[in-house]
Scaffold this active site. Structure first.
Site, PDB file in Angstrom:
ATOM      1  N   ASP A 269       0.844  -1.191   0.000  1.00  0.00           N
ATOM      2  CA  ASP A 269       0.000   0.000   0.000  1.00  0.00           C
ATOM      3  C   ASP A 269       0.881   1.243   0.000  1.00  0.00           C
ATOM      4  OD1 ASP A 269      -2.353   1.479   0.129  1.00  0.00           O
ATOM      5  OD2 ASP A 269      -2.493   1.373   2.314  1.00  0.00           O
TER       6      ASP A 269
ATOM      7  N   GLU B 113      -1.805   5.925  -8.515  1.00  0.00           N
ATOM      8  CA  GLU B 113      -2.681   6.975  -7.987  1.00  0.00           C
ATOM      9  C   GLU B 113      -2.449   8.280  -8.733  1.00  0.00           C
ATOM     10  OE1 GLU B 113      -3.099   9.431  -3.816  1.00  0.00           O
ATOM     11  OE2 GLU B 113      -3.204   7.259  -3.691  1.00  0.00           O
TER      12      GLU B 113
ATOM     13  N   GLY C 254      -9.332   5.403   1.821  1.00  0.00           N
ATOM     14  CA  GLY C 254     -10.039   6.080   2.903  1.00  0.00           C
ATOM     15  C   GLY C 254     -11.466   5.614   3.049  1.00  0.00           C
TER      16      GLY C 254
ATOM     17  N   VAL D  62      -9.653  -0.145   3.716  1.00  0.00           N
ATOM     18  CA  VAL D  62     -10.089   0.088   5.098  1.00  0.00           C
ATOM     19  C   VAL D  62      -8.938  -0.242   6.040  1.00  0.00           C
ATOM     20  CG1 VAL D  62     -11.684  -0.613   6.928  1.00  0.00           C
ATOM     21  CG2 VAL D  62     -12.510  -0.435   4.570  1.00  0.00           C
ATOM     22  N   ASN D  63      -8.644   0.673   6.936  1.00  0.00           N
ATOM     23  CA  ASN D  63      -7.641   0.419   7.975  1.00  0.00           C
ATOM     24  C   ASN D  63      -8.071   1.057   9.292  1.00  0.00           C
ATOM     25  OD1 ASN D  63      -5.257  -0.381   9.266  1.00  0.00           O
ATOM     26  ND2 ASN D  63      -4.155   1.452   8.641  1.00  0.00           N
TER      27      ASN D  63
END
Length: 284
Positions: free
Chosen positions: A85, A137, A209, A231-232
């Site tokens: 990530d 990204e 996010g 998701v974190n």
């Protein structure tokens, strides 16, 4: 089941109108909980690993060994990808690939566009040689999480199309108003831009996010081509809440298994809820 690339699971999700969750791992309890949730829900799953988390756990090789051993011990049968990530450089992505990661994200979004193209292309060439999927990204996701910081800057639609065409990436994370970490107020996602990018980019989209975004917005994003949702923070919030509750109720407790065990269950329950929201349950 051996670890797999994200490519096929995201194509399938994109074609069938659901999203696969990327749930970041921070230690062994996260790996156990997320894989248990995926198996119970019969859902494909992506284990996200930030550079900071990998360093904390002992390096990319340790992470891969831990995931593979846990999957074997727990009898995991669903598709599992292990994904770097926000890889900060070609070198970092290369180390993850050679350690056994099946997917990497190269985040050159802070660089000038041509530099983003150049480094992303280099990562894609190496990754695809090894059968590894690549995420890139454009724009800037807001917030602050694990050293990834930024103010919100929307991705440019034309640049998204050009990035995909010139690099051959497998999925794209266009920054469209989401943030890392907790939201301050209601999220305000750029659905108009998302629809435009989905129409012209030609690859599954990624939403960073994912914590704190209302279900209706999640569902709308999925309908507009978002096939991977990260998701974190929510897992960390729920885990920490349980640890605090257990220790407050048992102030003399010192055995980490006694407070990390219940917190692992909280992570599992949170992940199951997300898989159902994203529509990936029963899709493995």
């Amino acid at each position: 089941m051996p670890l797999v690339s994200m490519k096929e699971m995201l194509i399938k999700a994109n074609e069938n109108g659901y999203a696969v969750g990327q749930f970041n791992i921070n230690n062994l309890e996260y790996v156990q909980a997320i894989l248990q949730a995926a198996e119970e829900e019969k859902s494909p799953v992506i284990l996200g690993v930030s550079e900071g988390a990998a360093k904390y756990m002992g390096g990319f090789g340790v992470v891969v060994a831990m995931v593979e051993a846990t999957a074997e011990a727990q009898g995991t049968t669903v598709p599992v990808a292990i994904h770097l990530d926000h890889g900060s450089s070609f070198e970092s992505c290369a180390k993850a690939i050679h350690a056994g990661f099946t997917s990497v994200m190269i985040d050159a979004s802070h660089d000038p566009f041509e530099e983003n193209i150049a480094v992303t292309s280099k990562v894609v060439e190496l990754a695809h040689f090894h059968g590894v999927s690549v995420e890139a990204e454009l724009g800037t996701v807001g917030g602050d999480e694990d050293g990834v910081q930024g103010g919100i800057m929307y991705a440019d639609t034309d640049e998204c199309k050009e990035l995909v065409e010139r690099t051959g990436i497998d999925c794209l994370a266009p920054a469209l108003g989401s943030v890392h970490g907790p939201y301050q107020g209601e999220p305000n996602l750029g659905f108009k831009e998302m629809e435009e990018i989905n129409t012209i980019a030609g690859v599954p989209l990624v939403l960073h996010g994912g914590t704190g975004i209302p279900l209706k917005d999640i569902q709308k994003a999925i309908s507009l081509g978002t096939s991977k949702i990260n998701v974190n923070t929510e897992n960390q919030i729920q885990q920490t809440k349980v640890v605090r509750e257990v220790l407050e109720a048992n102030p003399k407790m010192i055995d980490p298994r006694k407070y990390l065990g219940p917190s692992r269950d909280a992570i599992k329950d949170t992940v199951i809820g997300k898989m159902r929201e994203f529509g990936s349950s029963g899709k493995a």
